[in-house]
Scaffold this motif. Sequence first.
Motif, mmCIF file in Angstrom:
data_model
loop_
_atom_site.group_PDB
_atom_site.id
_atom_site.type_symbol
_atom_site.label_atom_id
_atom_site.label_comp_id
_atom_site.label_asym_id
_atom_site.label_seq_id
_atom_site.Cartn_x
_atom_site.Cartn_y
_atom_site.Cartn_z
ATOM 1 N N MET A 110 42.038 37.861 41.929
ATOM 2 C CA MET A 110 41.841 38.357 40.542
ATOM 3 C C MET A 110 42.914 39.327 40.128
ATOM 4 N N GLN A 111 43.431 39.948 41.375
ATOM 5 C CA GLN A 111 44.521 40.700 41.483
ATOM 6 C C GLN A 111 46.075 40.125 41.636
ATOM 7 N N ASN A 112 46.140 38.908 41.914
ATOM 8 C CA ASN A 112 47.323 38.162 41.875
ATOM 9 C C ASN A 112 47.819 38.638 43.362
ATOM 10 N N LEU A 113 47.143 38.801 44.214
ATOM 11 C CA LEU A 113 47.481 39.412 45.670
ATOM 12 C C LEU A 113 47.407 38.233 46.695
ATOM 13 N N ASN A 114 48.067 38.161 47.848
ATOM 14 C CA ASN A 114 47.610 37.418 48.865
ATOM 15 C C ASN A 114 47.846 38.254 50.274
ATOM 16 N N VAL A 116 48.837 38.033 54.108
ATOM 17 C CA VAL A 116 49.826 37.076 54.999
ATOM 18 C C VAL A 116 49.396 37.261 56.499
ATOM 19 N N TYR A 117 49.288 35.801 57.013
ATOM 20 C CA TYR A 117 48.934 35.943 58.391
ATOM 21 C C TYR A 117 50.188 35.388 59.318
ATOM 22 N N VAL A 118 50.499 36.421 60.163
ATOM 23 C CA VAL A 118 51.624 35.969 61.046
ATOM 24 C C VAL A 118 51.129 35.366 62.407
ATOM 25 N N ASP A 119 51.387 34.108 62.559
ATOM 26 C CA ASP A 119 50.584 33.417 63.878
ATOM 27 C C ASP A 119 51.589 33.553 64.898
ATOM 28 N N THR A 120 51.192 33.619 66.150
ATOM 29 C CA THR A 120 52.011 33.366 67.274
ATOM 30 C C THR A 120 51.107 32.579 68.378
ATOM 31 N N ALA A 121 51.560 32.281 69.218
ATOM 32 C CA ALA A 121 50.907 31.457 70.368
ATOM 33 C C ALA A 121 49.512 32.135 71.029
ATOM 34 N N GLY A 122 49.512 33.566 70.955
ATOM 35 C CA GLY A 122 48.187 33.970 71.594
ATOM 36 C C GLY A 122 47.592 34.697 70.489
ATOM 37 N N ASP A 123 48.205 34.958 69.183
ATOM 38 C CA ASP A 123 47.169 35.842 68.397
ATOM 39 C C ASP A 123 47.600 35.642 66.748
ATOM 40 N N ASN A 124 47.012 36.306 65.875
ATOM 41 C CA ASN A 124 47.589 35.997 64.420
ATOM 42 C C ASN A 124 47.405 37.735 64.060
ATOM 43 N N HIS A 125 48.337 38.045 63.286
ATOM 44 C CA HIS A 125 48.171 39.415 62.664
ATOM 45 C C HIS A 125 48.141 39.283 61.264
ATOM 46 N N LYS A 126 47.763 40.371 60.567
ATOM 47 C CA LYS A 126 47.440 40.109 59.114
ATOM 48 C C LYS A 126 48.013 41.371 58.359
ATOM 49 N N ILE A 127 48.585 40.864 57.289
ATOM 50 C CA ILE A 127 49.180 42.029 56.217
ATOM 51 C C ILE A 127 48.085 42.111 55.301
ATOM 52 N N GLU A 128 47.486 43.132 54.837
ATOM 53 C CA GLU A 128 46.352 43.113 54.013
ATOM 54 C C GLU A 128 46.270 42.290 52.723
ATOM 55 N N ALA A 129 47.386 42.740 52.033
ATOM 56 C CA ALA A 129 47.434 42.341 50.612
ATOM 57 C C ALA A 129 48.951 42.807 50.193
ATOM 58 N N VAL A 130 49.621 41.788 49.598
ATOM 59 C CA VAL A 130 50.975 41.819 48.948
ATOM 60 C C VAL A 130 50.783 40.995 47.819
ATOM 61 N N THR A 131 51.881 41.175 46.951
ATOM 62 C CA THR A 131 51.709 40.535 45.483
ATOM 63 C C THR A 131 52.270 39.034 45.981
ATOM 64 N N HIS A 132 51.912 38.318 45.099
ATOM 65 C CA HIS A 132 52.256 36.808 45.316
ATOM 66 C C HIS A 132 53.595 36.544 45.405
ATOM 67 N N GLU A 133 54.502 37.062 44.851
ATOM 68 C CA GLU A 133 55.993 36.933 45.026
ATOM 69 C C GLU A 133 56.261 37.531 46.289
ATOM 70 N N GLU A 134 55.979 38.768 46.544
ATOM 71 C CA GLU A 134 56.357 39.195 48.024
ATOM 72 C C GLU A 134 55.757 38.359 49.139
ATOM 73 N N ALA A 135 54.743 37.808 48.815
ATOM 74 C CA ALA A 135 54.024 36.985 49.922
ATOM 75 C C ALA A 135 54.868 35.844 50.291
#
Length: 153
Positions: A110-114, A116-135
């Motif tokens: 609804m807010q046009n946000l995403n 972003v999950y950055v995955d490594t072999a042992g874990d995944n990390h999350k950037i909560e919300a960024v604009t679609h273009e930024e994502a």
Amino acid sequence: MKKLPENVKKIWMQASIIIFVFWMIAFIGSRFLFTLIKWPSWLSFIILALGILELICELSLIPYRYAFNKYKISEEYVEIQKGFFFRKLSSIPIARVQNVNLNQGPLLRMQNLNSVYVDTAGDNHKIEAVTHEEAQTIRKQVMDLAMEARNAK
């Protein structure tokens, strides 16, 4: 470090209200259930009080949550900072990145946000919300840097 977009505050507020609605459903259900099994009705008011307390805490912490959620992408690391009381700074080496996923639930859509999950072999990390273009830019930049790091070995 980059901050999240301002409209993420609205999403956090909406999510808090949705959780409160579930607390209200639990309160109404407990009122009905406690009359059937002859338990003291004041127990259901504890559920209501917990729901109200959580709503107040969640809504009052939104400005602090926003102030301490940041991210940075360099040629060597992806850094994600979170937390007000319990601060966490994750530094993910670009060479260890295996995948970058974009996620968009209904509130983010609804807010046009995403997210972003950055995955490594042992874990995944999350950037909560960024604009679609930024994502899209983050995804491409991190994956390109990861491919360069792998090819440099």
